[in-house]
Design a protein around this motif. Structure first.
Motif, mmCIF file in Angstrom:
data_model
loop_
_atom_site.group_PDB
_atom_site.id
_atom_site.type_symbol
_atom_site.label_atom_id
_atom_site.label_comp_id
_atom_site.label_asym_id
_atom_site.label_seq_id
_atom_site.Cartn_x
_atom_site.Cartn_y
_atom_site.Cartn_z
ATOM 1 N N GLY A 39 43.893 -83.232 -72.271
ATOM 2 C CA GLY A 39 45.308 -83.577 -72.350
ATOM 3 C C GLY A 39 46.237 -82.631 -71.606
ATOM 4 N N TYR A 40 45.700 -81.605 -70.963
ATOM 5 C CA TYR A 40 46.522 -80.675 -70.180
ATOM 6 C C TYR A 40 45.976 -80.597 -68.769
ATOM 7 C CZ TYR A 40 48.580 -78.894 -74.488
ATOM 8 O OH TYR A 40 49.251 -78.781 -75.665
ATOM 9 N N GLN A 41 46.840 -80.365 -67.808
ATOM 10 C CA GLN A 41 46.409 -80.186 -66.437
ATOM 11 C C GLN A 41 46.169 -78.698 -66.203
ATOM 12 O OE1 GLN A 41 49.614 -81.858 -66.970
ATOM 13 N NE2 GLN A 41 48.333 -83.608 -67.397
ATOM 14 N N VAL A 42 44.914 -78.332 -65.915
ATOM 15 C CA VAL A 42 44.534 -76.935 -65.723
ATOM 16 C C VAL A 42 43.834 -76.806 -64.382
ATOM 17 C CG1 VAL A 42 43.120 -75.035 -66.585
ATOM 18 C CG2 VAL A 42 44.288 -76.544 -68.189
ATOM 19 N N GLN A 43 44.203 -75.784 -63.628
ATOM 20 C CA GLN A 43 43.554 -75.498 -62.352
ATOM 21 C C GLN A 43 43.650 -74.002 -62.089
ATOM 22 O OE1 GLN A 43 44.923 -77.884 -59.075
ATOM 23 N NE2 GLN A 43 44.263 -76.387 -57.566
ATOM 24 N N ASP A 44 42.584 -73.412 -61.614
ATOM 25 C CA ASP A 44 42.556 -71.983 -61.284
ATOM 26 C C ASP A 44 43.076 -71.128 -62.440
ATOM 27 O OD1 ASP A 44 41.575 -72.663 -58.763
ATOM 28 O OD2 ASP A 44 43.604 -72.806 -57.922
ATOM 29 N N ASN A 45 42.645 -71.445 -63.640
ATOM 30 C CA ASN A 45 43.005 -70.713 -64.853
ATOM 31 C C ASN A 45 44.500 -70.726 -65.157
ATOM 32 O OD1 ASN A 45 40.536 -68.978 -63.499
ATOM 33 N ND2 ASN A 45 40.244 -69.568 -65.628
ATOM 34 N N GLY A 46 45.198 -71.716 -64.650
ATOM 35 C CA GLY A 46 46.625 -71.861 -64.941
ATOM 36 C C GLY A 46 46.925 -73.255 -65.446
ATOM 37 N N ILE A 47 47.944 -73.368 -66.259
ATOM 38 C CA ILE A 47 48.366 -74.645 -66.819
ATOM 39 C C ILE A 47 49.485 -75.184 -65.944
ATOM 40 C CG2 ILE A 47 49.270 -75.813 -68.862
ATOM 41 C CD1 ILE A 47 48.420 -73.272 -70.437
ATOM 42 N N ALA A 89 52.577 -77.025 -59.929
ATOM 43 C CA ALA A 89 53.571 -78.055 -60.250
ATOM 44 C C ALA A 89 53.138 -79.362 -59.602
ATOM 45 C CB ALA A 89 54.950 -77.631 -59.763
ATOM 46 N N PRO A 90 52.101 -79.989 -60.137
ATOM 47 C CA PRO A 90 51.563 -81.197 -59.504
ATOM 48 C C PRO A 90 52.587 -82.323 -59.459
ATOM 49 C CG PRO A 90 50.617 -80.883 -61.672
ATOM 50 C CD PRO A 90 51.424 -79.666 -61.381
ATOM 51 N N ILE A 91 52.692 -82.928 -58.307
ATOM 52 C CA ILE A 91 53.646 -84.026 -58.127
ATOM 53 C C ILE A 91 53.037 -85.306 -58.680
ATOM 54 C CG2 ILE A 91 54.840 -85.419 -56.398
ATOM 55 C CD1 ILE A 91 54.950 -82.883 -54.675
ATOM 56 N N GLY A 92 53.803 -86.033 -59.448
ATOM 57 C CA GLY A 92 53.355 -87.308 -59.963
ATOM 58 C C GLY A 92 52.582 -87.231 -61.255
ATOM 59 N N VAL A 93 52.551 -86.076 -61.877
ATOM 60 C CA VAL A 93 51.837 -85.918 -63.138
ATOM 61 C C VAL A 93 52.866 -85.741 -64.250
ATOM 62 C CG1 VAL A 93 50.242 -84.494 -64.455
ATOM 63 C CG2 VAL A 93 49.864 -84.878 -62.032
ATOM 64 N N SER A 94 52.763 -86.520 -65.282
ATOM 65 C CA SER A 94 53.667 -86.350 -66.408
ATOM 66 C C SER A 94 52.866 -86.311 -67.692
ATOM 67 C CB SER A 94 54.703 -87.479 -66.455
ATOM 68 O OG SER A 94 54.062 -88.719 -66.580
ATOM 69 N N GLN A 95 53.348 -85.603 -68.677
ATOM 70 C CA GLN A 95 52.668 -85.485 -69.967
ATOM 71 C C GLN A 95 52.903 -86.760 -70.754
ATOM 72 O OE1 GLN A 95 50.619 -83.373 -70.767
ATOM 73 N NE2 GLN A 95 51.194 -81.285 -70.243
ATOM 74 N N ARG A 107 47.453 -82.107 -56.518
ATOM 75 C CA ARG A 107 47.250 -80.965 -57.409
ATOM 76 C C ARG A 107 47.673 -79.652 -56.773
ATOM 77 N NH1 ARG A 107 41.446 -81.570 -59.979
ATOM 78 N NH2 ARG A 107 41.771 -79.349 -59.977
ATOM 79 N N THR A 108 48.029 -79.656 -55.517
ATOM 80 C CA THR A 108 48.229 -78.398 -54.814
ATOM 81 C C THR A 108 49.688 -77.955 -54.737
ATOM 82 O OG1 THR A 108 48.324 -79.544 -52.695
ATOM 83 C CG2 THR A 108 46.160 -78.744 -53.433
#
Length: 176
Positions: A39-47, A89-95, A107-108
């Protein structure tokens, strides 16, 4: 219902120093995310939309505090600094977007780190004797003093642009 599952580690530190005419405070926060999440977007040890590094400094100084006279003692100068590290700050992703949905998006995109300074002056408990025990307070603050341009994420499709320099003037009256 909870949003999801996330394992994080972090550290927070805070320092404070106080004298009769000076208050100094500093803080720092570090956040590290481990493993997979639900339920969370995580990449490179960051939320996503959450900085891993944040810090701040606040100084309140009364330059005439030790001088005689009520007017001199009530004069305070304030400086504040907020520093926030870069964040995904992924574009197009919302919680609440699922992690699988996150994989197909941009994702970049990263919101840059920023620092914001604030400056203020206040005159506390002014005119207490002339008002029969009542008092006036005057405050003038400049927020985002250097007009920094920055964005801060959240549960939105694009990070929000934050306000530039702005001013706040206050007058307070206290009666008994």
């Amino acid at each position: 219902k909870n949003t999801g599952l996330l394992r994080t580690r972090g550290a927070e530190a805070e320092l404070s120093w106080r004298r009769s005419n000076l208050d100094a405070r500093a803080h720092y926060t570090f956040l590290y995310t481990e493993g997979n999440s639900v339920g969370y977007q995580v990449q490179d040890n960051g939320i996503a939309n959450v900085p891993s590094h944040m810090g701040g400094l606040a100084l309140d100084y009364a330059p005439l505090r030790l001088s005689p006279g009520r007017l001199a003692q009530g004069l305070w100068l304030h400086y504040g600094l907020r520093a926030v590290g870069a964040q995904l700050a992924p574009i197009g992703v919302s919680q609440p977007a699922a992690t699988a949905d996150f994989a197909g998006r941009n994702r970049t995109n990263v919101s840059s780190a920023y620092a914001v300074s604030d400056l203020g002056v206040s005159l506390e408990d002014f005119a207490e004797k002339t008002l029969g025990g009542d008092s006036l307070t005057f405050r003038l603050h400049v927020y985002n003093l250097f007009d920094a341009r920055y964005v801060q994420g959240g549960s939105v499709n694009l990070p929000y642009e934050q306000p530039g320099r702005w001013f706040l003037a206050q007058v307070g009256y206290r009666w008994y």
